[in-house]
Design an enzyme around this catalytic site. Structure first.
Site, PDB file in Angstrom:
ATOM      1  N   THR A  16      -1.796  -0.306   8.577  1.00  0.00           N
ATOM      2  CA  THR A  16      -0.869  -0.074   7.467  1.00  0.00           C
ATOM      3  C   THR A  16      -0.014  -1.311   7.197  1.00  0.00           C
ATOM      4  OG1 THR A  16       0.869   0.825   8.899  1.00  0.00           O
ATOM      5  CG2 THR A  16      -0.744   2.372   8.024  1.00  0.00           C
ATOM      6  N   ASP A  17       0.602  -1.305   6.027  1.00  0.00           N
ATOM      7  CA  ASP A  17       1.535  -2.371   5.671  1.00  0.00           C
ATOM      8  C   ASP A  17       2.955  -1.912   6.010  1.00  0.00           C
ATOM      9  OD1 ASP A  17       2.281  -0.573   3.645  1.00  0.00           O
ATOM     10  OD2 ASP A  17       1.204  -1.668   2.087  1.00  0.00           O
ATOM     11  N   GLN A  18       3.930  -2.661   5.580  1.00  0.00           N
ATOM     12  CA  GLN A  18       5.327  -2.364   5.914  1.00  0.00           C
ATOM     13  C   GLN A  18       5.785  -1.013   5.359  1.00  0.00           C
ATOM     14  OE1 GLN A  18       7.991  -5.403   4.579  1.00  0.00           O
ATOM     15  NE2 GLN A  18       9.550  -4.872   6.078  1.00  0.00           N
TER      16      GLN A  18
END
Length: 143
Positions: A16-18
């Site tokens: 996942t990203d931030q």
């Protein structure tokens, strides 16, 4: 050989990203995981194909992102061989949420078969056993 079982994947934090949303590049990895699983269910995993001196590179990839997938979600990936002629292989993917059943991504990968010298291989002629296994796999598609 009966129907094939779809591949399941629980989303990991590193995917996942931030914002906690799966990065788009991971869907391509999931396609490969699902395709590898399908070939193993068909009895022709990459290990067996490569033992015969054949590689199957990816010629192209398409992914249509419809909805976000988040950390902790579990997705099911249905794979379907839509074209196989002994030289070329096309596989479609449908990524959906296991809990809601909503489709999140649709994809396609295109492949060919090459020998150790990088030349195209016609499986029907050079490896009839593998060719028959691919044909059986197409006949026994997932529902």
């Amino acid at each position: 050989m009966g129907k094939f079982t779809p591949y399941k994947h629980k989303v990991q934090y590193y995917e996942t990203d931030q914002m906690g949303i799966v990065h788009h590049s991971n869907y391509i990895r999931w396609f490969e995981e699902a395709r590898t699983d399908l070939l193993e269910q068909m009895g022709i995993g990459y290990d067996k194909i490569e033992k015969e001196g054949i590689v199957s590179p990816v010629l192209g990839v398409e992914a249509n992102y419809l909805r976000m997938v988040r950390f902790g979600d579990t997705v099911t990936i249905e794979t379907n061989i839509t074209e196989y002629n002994g030289i070329k292989l096309i596989v479609e993917y449908r990524v959906f949420d296991e809990e809601t059943g909503m489709v999140h991504c649709l994809g396609v990968t295109k492949h060919c078969f090459l020998n150790e010298k990088g030349r195209p291989v016609f499986l029907k002629k050079k490896h009839p056993r593998l060719h028959k296994m691919f044909l059986k796999g197409i006949e026994n598609k997932k529902e």
